[in-house]
Design a protein around this motif. Sequence first.
Motif, PDB file in Angstrom:
ATOM      1  N   ILE A 129     -35.872  74.901  11.384  1.00 36.21           N
ATOM      2  CA  ILE A 129     -35.598  76.333  11.064  1.00 36.21           C
ATOM      3  C   ILE A 129     -36.029  77.440  11.660  1.00 36.21           C
ATOM      4  CG2 ILE A 129     -35.399  77.797   8.755  1.00 36.21           C
ATOM      5  CD1 ILE A 129     -33.858  75.127   8.759  1.00 36.21           C
ATOM      6  N   LYS A 130     -35.232  78.304  12.148  1.00 28.90           N
ATOM      7  CA  LYS A 130     -35.670  79.446  12.919  1.00 28.90           C
ATOM      8  C   LYS A 130     -35.263  80.816  12.167  1.00 28.90           C
ATOM      9  CE  LYS A 130     -37.181  77.496  16.513  1.00 28.90           C
ATOM     10  NZ  LYS A 130     -36.656  77.590  17.722  1.00 28.90           N
ATOM     11  N   GLY A 131     -36.168  81.825  11.520  1.00 28.95           N
ATOM     12  CA  GLY A 131     -35.545  82.818  10.736  1.00 28.95           C
ATOM     13  C   GLY A 131     -35.775  82.208   9.296  1.00 28.95           C
ATOM     14  N   ILE A 132     -34.803  82.622   8.665  1.00 29.56           N
ATOM     15  CA  ILE A 132     -34.830  82.327   7.021  1.00 29.56           C
ATOM     16  C   ILE A 132     -33.586  81.914   6.576  1.00 29.56           C
ATOM     17  CG2 ILE A 132     -35.187  83.149   4.675  1.00 29.56           C
ATOM     18  CD1 ILE A 132     -37.160  85.229   5.973  1.00 29.56           C
ATOM     19  N   ILE A 133     -33.561  80.730   5.733  1.00 24.88           N
ATOM     20  CA  ILE A 133     -32.349  80.219   5.136  1.00 24.88           C
ATOM     21  C   ILE A 133     -32.385  80.547   3.610  1.00 24.88           C
ATOM     22  CG2 ILE A 133     -30.850  78.295   4.645  1.00 24.88           C
ATOM     23  CD1 ILE A 133     -31.110  78.889   7.560  1.00 24.88           C
ATOM     24  N   PRO A 134     -31.839  81.554   3.225  1.00 23.83           N
ATOM     25  CA  PRO A 134     -32.067  81.966   1.838  1.00 23.83           C
ATOM     26  C   PRO A 134     -32.173  80.577   0.996  1.00 23.83           C
ATOM     27  CG  PRO A 134     -30.209  83.288   2.951  1.00 23.83           C
ATOM     28  CD  PRO A 134     -30.628  82.282   3.907  1.00 23.83           C
ATOM     29  N   ALA A 135     -33.081  80.768  -0.108  1.00 24.44           N
ATOM     30  CA  ALA A 135     -33.298  79.507  -0.706  1.00 24.44           C
ATOM     31  C   ALA A 135     -32.397  79.157  -1.799  1.00 24.44           C
ATOM     32  CB  ALA A 135     -34.858  79.754  -1.400  1.00 24.44           C
ATOM     33  N   TRP A 136     -31.611  80.410  -2.207  1.00 22.95           N
ATOM     34  CA  TRP A 136     -30.584  80.370  -3.075  1.00 22.95           C
ATOM     35  C   TRP A 136     -29.316  79.501  -2.459  1.00 22.95           C
ATOM     36  CZ3 TRP A 136     -25.847  82.131  -1.586  1.00 22.95           C
ATOM     37  CH2 TRP A 136     -25.751  83.155  -0.711  1.00 22.95           C
ATOM     38  N   ILE A 137     -29.235  79.229  -1.327  1.00 23.66           N
ATOM     39  CA  ILE A 137     -27.935  78.569  -1.038  1.00 23.66           C
ATOM     40  C   ILE A 137     -28.412  77.149  -1.428  1.00 23.66           C
ATOM     41  CG2 ILE A 137     -26.700  77.839   0.960  1.00 23.66           C
ATOM     42  CD1 ILE A 137     -27.584  80.317   2.253  1.00 23.66           C
ATOM     43  N   ASN A 138     -27.494  76.525  -2.178  1.00 22.12           N
ATOM     44  CA  ASN A 138     -27.772  75.167  -2.533  1.00 22.12           C
ATOM     45  C   ASN A 138     -26.375  74.472  -2.449  1.00 22.12           C
ATOM     46  OD1 ASN A 138     -28.665  72.450  -3.733  1.00 22.12           O
ATOM     47  ND2 ASN A 138     -28.870  73.352  -5.730  1.00 22.12           N
ATOM     48  N   GLY A 139     -26.031  73.384  -1.647  1.00 18.35           N
ATOM     49  CA  GLY A 139     -25.002  72.652  -1.493  1.00 18.35           C
ATOM     50  C   GLY A 139     -24.707  72.080  -0.198  1.00 18.35           C
ATOM     51  N   SER A 140     -23.405  71.705   0.314  1.00 18.53           N
ATOM     52  CA  SER A 140     -23.124  71.207   1.371  1.00 18.53           C
ATOM     53  C   SER A 140     -22.215  71.961   2.205  1.00 18.53           C
ATOM     54  CB  SER A 140     -22.777  69.495   1.142  1.00 18.53           C
ATOM     55  OG  SER A 140     -23.569  68.758   0.669  1.00 18.53           O
ATOM     56  N   PHE A 141     -22.446  72.044   3.436  1.00 21.88           N
ATOM     57  CA  PHE A 141     -21.456  72.734   4.311  1.00 21.88           C
ATOM     58  C   PHE A 141     -20.792  71.536   5.166  1.00 21.88           C
ATOM     59  CE2 PHE A 141     -20.705  75.495   8.391  1.00 21.88           C
ATOM     60  CZ  PHE A 141     -19.426  75.991   7.893  1.00 21.88           C
ATOM     61  N   LEU A 142     -19.523  71.331   4.759  1.00 18.75           N
ATOM     62  CA  LEU A 142     -18.599  70.088   5.424  1.00 18.75           C
ATOM     63  C   LEU A 142     -17.927  70.597   6.500  1.00 18.75           C
ATOM     64  CD1 LEU A 142     -17.941  68.054   2.056  1.00 18.75           C
ATOM     65  CD2 LEU A 142     -19.631  67.756   3.615  1.00 18.75           C
ATOM     66  N   ARG A 143     -17.556  70.002   7.621  1.00 18.93           N
ATOM     67  CA  ARG A 143     -16.865  70.141   8.638  1.00 18.93           C
ATOM     68  C   ARG A 143     -16.069  68.983   9.138  1.00 18.93           C
ATOM     69  NH1 ARG A 143     -15.676  74.575  10.176  1.00 18.93           N
ATOM     70  NH2 ARG A 143     -15.052  73.684  12.170  1.00 18.93           N
ATOM     71  N   ASN A 144     -14.875  69.324   9.799  1.00 19.33           N
ATOM     72  CA  ASN A 144     -14.035  68.294  10.315  1.00 19.33           C
ATOM     73  C   ASN A 144     -13.516  68.646  11.759  1.00 19.33           C
ATOM     74  OD1 ASN A 144     -12.001  69.811   9.890  1.00 19.33           O
ATOM     75  ND2 ASN A 144     -10.722  68.579   8.610  1.00 19.33           N
ATOM     76  N   GLY A 145     -13.197  67.766  12.466  1.00 17.82           N
ATOM     77  CA  GLY A 145     -12.433  67.867  13.767  1.00 17.82           C
ATOM     78  C   GLY A 145     -12.590  66.722  14.608  1.00 17.82           C
ATOM     79  N   PRO A 146     -11.708  66.566  15.592  1.00 17.36           N
ATOM     80  CA  PRO A 146     -11.612  65.595  16.405  1.00 17.36           C
ATOM     81  C   PRO A 146     -13.022  65.220  17.229  1.00 17.36           C
ATOM     82  CG  PRO A 146     -10.505  67.528  17.774  1.00 17.36           C
ATOM     83  CD  PRO A 146     -10.889  67.769  16.269  1.00 17.36           C
ATOM     84  N   GLY A 147     -13.442  63.914  17.074  1.00 19.04           N
ATOM     85  CA  GLY A 147     -14.402  63.438  17.564  1.00 19.04           C
ATOM     86  C   GLY A 147     -14.738  62.118  18.556  1.00 19.04           C
ATOM     87  N   LYS A 148     -13.344  61.488  18.670  1.00 19.55           N
ATOM     88  CA  LYS A 148     -13.481  60.290  19.463  1.00 19.55           C
ATOM     89  C   LYS A 148     -11.946  60.331  20.183  1.00 19.55           C
ATOM     90  CE  LYS A 148     -13.868  55.237  19.238  1.00 19.55           C
ATOM     91  NZ  LYS A 148     -14.981  55.333  20.326  1.00 19.55           N
ATOM     92  N   PHE A 149     -12.335  60.192  21.300  1.00 18.69           N
ATOM     93  CA  PHE A 149     -10.907  60.303  22.211  1.00 18.69           C
ATOM     94  C   PHE A 149     -10.410  59.289  23.148  1.00 18.69           C
ATOM     95  CE2 PHE A 149     -12.813  64.749  21.831  1.00 18.69           C
ATOM     96  CZ  PHE A 149     -11.949  65.156  21.037  1.00 18.69           C
ATOM     97  N   GLU A 150     -11.110  57.819  22.934  1.00 18.98           N
ATOM     98  CA  GLU A 150     -10.820  56.767  23.321  1.00 18.98           C
ATOM     99  C   GLU A 150     -11.266  55.557  22.876  1.00 18.98           C
ATOM    100  OE1 GLU A 150     -14.705  58.160  23.798  1.00 18.98           O
ATOM    101  OE2 GLU A 150     -13.282  58.988  25.184  1.00 18.98           O
ATOM    102  N   PHE A 151     -10.459  54.327  22.973  1.00 21.45           N
ATOM    103  CA  PHE A 151     -10.564  53.297  22.287  1.00 21.45           C
ATOM    104  C   PHE A 151     -10.623  52.256  23.606  1.00 21.45           C
ATOM    105  CE2 PHE A 151      -9.720  55.303  18.604  1.00 21.45           C
ATOM    106  CZ  PHE A 151     -10.445  54.829  17.722  1.00 21.45           C
TER     107      PHE A 151
END
Length: 556
Positions: free
Chosen positions: A75-97
């Motif tokens: 952590i750099k700076g401050i992450i407000p203590a009142w934030i309570n949860g999950s930040f979910l993200r998606n996107g392409p992440g595998k480009f070969e088999f």
Amino acid sequence: MPALFAASSCVCVCVCVFFLLLISPACLSRWCPTTQSNVRWVSSRERCPQASGLESVAPLVHSGEETPDPISTTIKGIIPAWINGSFLRNGPGKFEFGEDRYNHWFDGMALMHRFHICEGRVTYSSRFLCSDSYILNSEKNRIVVSEFGTVAMPDPCKNFFARFFSRFQMPQKVLQLFALFLKIGNSTLPPFSKISLNSQVENSAAASPRYIHTSTGFFYTIIRVPPSEKAAAKEDSADLNGAEVICSIPAAESRKPSYYHSFVMSENYIVFVEQPIKLNVLKFMLYKIMGQSFHKILSWEPQYDTIFHLVDRHTGKVSQVKYRAAPMFTLHQINAFEDSGFLVMDMCCGDDGVVIGDFTLENLRRESGEDMDKFYNSLCRNLPRRYVLPLNVDEQTPLDQNLVMLPYCKATAKKADSGEVYMTHEELHSDELLQYGGLEFPQINYDKYNGRPYRYFYACGFGHVFADSLLKMDVHTKELKVWRHPGLYPSEPVFVASPNAAEEDDGVVLSVIITPRKEKSTFLLVLDAKTFTELGRAEVPVNIPYGTHGVFNKMG
């Protein structure tokens, strides 16, 4: 609030990936008031500055690795203590088999990311989405499922005739209304569970689904999923019981259904935007036989208007009035609300389009400098626009005069002899936005202001092929606040309201920042939404490929 989905009655045009459309100038004189004064119409792309000396973003479009067990961040700076949860993200992440490689960025297998935030601390984890395509490709160690820009080759172990006839098998996932939804756990990324909307709609007693291609052409079908008792008791319930078709809208061109990514919704109305990006039905039937990928069957056809289909979201009744505008395309809507008999719609729009699907991995991995500049400068610039639909149009409505009476709107709407209403938009920005390359991925204070009058939205600025800035727009004054640092590429900004927030922008904006300049230098950025200044960041020693959408899920 019930969930709403739209789908084509023959094909799943609402593909759950982000489509970027590349364009070249197109102009229809009747839509260009300036042509009457011999002033050349200028597209949104031409209005933005040309780039020079862009750096390569190739490291942002290479395969990533799973981090299944949560790891700590610095952590750099401050992450407000009142934030309570999950930040979910998606996107392409595998480009070969194995030895097989995907051709297009959209084709990559989904990699899900989770930043869990609690009491000022952040952990990170990620997992590949165990879709049918991912499982089948992994089992065979090659690409066996065709994707948007990649055609799967026949199994080399099959005999000649089996390989030949495999060309004639239509891709099942494209033919379905909705193949399925995948539920992702909130507290942890796995497990994944499949939920079929098809079976729920088919079994619903409340509607008679019409999603079979008939002799009358194609329909766009809007489906409501009402909240169930189970959902009321548990916010993340995946129960789709009671799903019903509330309306089916016939395509304006019966043999040329349009591509769409999302649609507009206000408190009482749904607006389906039928844009002139058409699906070629003949090519659709033949594209696999011809060995072409799916994106080859879409085309920009600016000889057709953009049509706004107005639907009463309570009754499902489709308005007989057709609202038309100049050819344009839109991927994401910002917000929509009703005011004094008008429906105000704000959205990100481009106004010319020819080449679709050029976000190939080859293009995105171009070298720095002239090669990358040429590609970026050919791309469309999406800008925020406001359209206004007069809701009370009938036989008594006067012709050829502006019906929009809202004092804060410069958009126009005029009724023609045909009974149709022709609209022009208001530019929802100042010239300052142009230097940031336009914007996309808009987000608002969704919980409090979705479908209501609002003032602020947050978005990504596109001064590169991927977003290179975060923007806060005041739609009242059209003023901008900007977060931008060379070499840093942010994700879609997501607003999280402060506890007991009294003002619309009282909260934080979350975005994942990645860079091609240094290995394992990803961080979660937390901005003060009001001032748009950095509060803190959570650094995580992993490489994250560039992604698309995100959501914040609050926890108790």
